[in-house]
Write an enzyme that holds these catalytic residues in place. Sequence first.
Site, PDB file in Angstrom:
ATOM      1  N   GLY A  16      41.004  46.724  36.482  1.00 15.88           N
ATOM      2  CA  GLY A  16      42.114  46.078  35.792  1.00 15.88           C
ATOM      3  C   GLY A  16      43.232  47.085  35.640  1.00 15.88           C
ATOM      4  O   GLY A  16      43.619  47.735  36.616  1.00 15.88           O
ATOM      5  N   ALA A  66      40.034  50.700  38.125  1.00 17.44           N
ATOM      6  CA  ALA A  66      40.301  51.467  36.905  1.00 17.44           C
ATOM      7  C   ALA A  66      39.047  52.181  36.413  1.00 17.44           C
ATOM      8  O   ALA A  66      39.114  53.303  35.903  1.00 17.44           O
ATOM      9  CB  ALA A  66      40.832  50.544  35.809  1.00 17.44           C
ATOM     10  N   HIS A  84      42.277  51.854  45.772  1.00 17.81           N
ATOM     11  CA  HIS A  84      43.153  50.946  46.528  1.00 17.81           C
ATOM     12  C   HIS A  84      44.127  51.744  47.403  1.00 17.81           C
ATOM     13  O   HIS A  84      45.273  51.323  47.617  1.00 17.81           O
ATOM     14  CB  HIS A  84      43.958  50.033  45.595  1.00 17.81           C
ATOM     15  CG  HIS A  84      43.137  49.222  44.645  1.00 17.81           C
ATOM     16  ND1 HIS A  84      42.472  48.076  45.007  1.00 17.81           N
ATOM     17  CD2 HIS A  84      42.874  49.408  43.325  1.00 17.81           C
ATOM     18  CE1 HIS A  84      41.837  47.580  43.957  1.00 17.81           C
ATOM     19  NE2 HIS A  84      42.062  48.378  42.921  1.00 17.81           N
ATOM     20  N   GLU A 114      40.291  50.451  50.096  1.00 18.53           N
ATOM     21  CA  GLU A 114      39.416  49.350  49.710  1.00 18.53           C
ATOM     22  C   GLU A 114      38.253  49.254  50.691  1.00 18.53           C
ATOM     23  O   GLU A 114      38.411  49.427  51.888  1.00 18.53           O
ATOM     24  CB  GLU A 114      40.204  48.041  49.659  1.00 18.53           C
ATOM     25  CG  GLU A 114      41.238  48.041  48.549  1.00 18.53           C
ATOM     26  CD  GLU A 114      41.799  46.670  48.248  1.00 18.53           C
ATOM     27  OE1 GLU A 114      41.492  45.724  48.995  1.00 18.53           O
ATOM     28  OE2 GLU A 114      42.545  46.543  47.258  1.00 18.53           O
TER      29      GLU A 114
END
Length: 241
Positions: free
Chosen positions: A91, A124, A160, A195
């Site tokens: 998040g 996160a 990411h 990713e």
Amino acid sequence: MSINRLLAFSSSRVGSGGFLETAAPLIKTFLGKGFTEIAFIPFASVTKEDEAYAAMVSDALASLPCKILLVQPGKAKELIAHSGAIMVGGGNTFKLLHDIYEYKLLDIIRDRVNAGIPYIGWSAGSNITGPTIGTTNDMPVIQPKSFNALGLLPFQINPHYYNMPVKGHNGETRDQRLTEFLAINPGVPVIGLPEGSVLHLENDQLTFIGICPGVLFTTDAKSGFLLRQEIAVGEDISFLL
């Protein structure tokens, strides 16, 4: 010798795959066959209710021999202290660290992992395994007490990770942003986690797992020049520990 056991995923999804779809088999192998109660920390979420987030995780890991226990204010320390593993969802990294400080959980999370219980995080939840959250991609929607994070790993992570320039876009690329970090923090390595990749720490061995190479950013101790090198899939990168 460190007894830390850790899985740090770049993301909860890979491509068009489902939530934790590719992560679940790795988590299953990582946790082993015994039933484990997992303390799930949902604080990175800004738009989802904590209960809904925990339900998503439970559904995604339904085939695993584990039970997801939602960490909430009030009984958070007790739950973390008695669970067999800690899982931290993705998040917003600033929101996650803000709440961890707010509920005074940083030390107990660190102490439990340093005592040997498994830690699993994505996005996160991976960001906070490094010394600080200084290489997050997230917007600072809230100010945490400090940028200092768990420090379970001695280097920074950029989940990411993606560096392709966009035609007509004049903002900095990810590499340029990470170069800025290294210019100010020259002694701190940064791993770019694309990713579909994950860092696996066990028995003092740190392995890069993924579907494509990662990137290691460092600075040369003598010249101060930026060094950028690929991390191969399956590579042992324990030298960073």
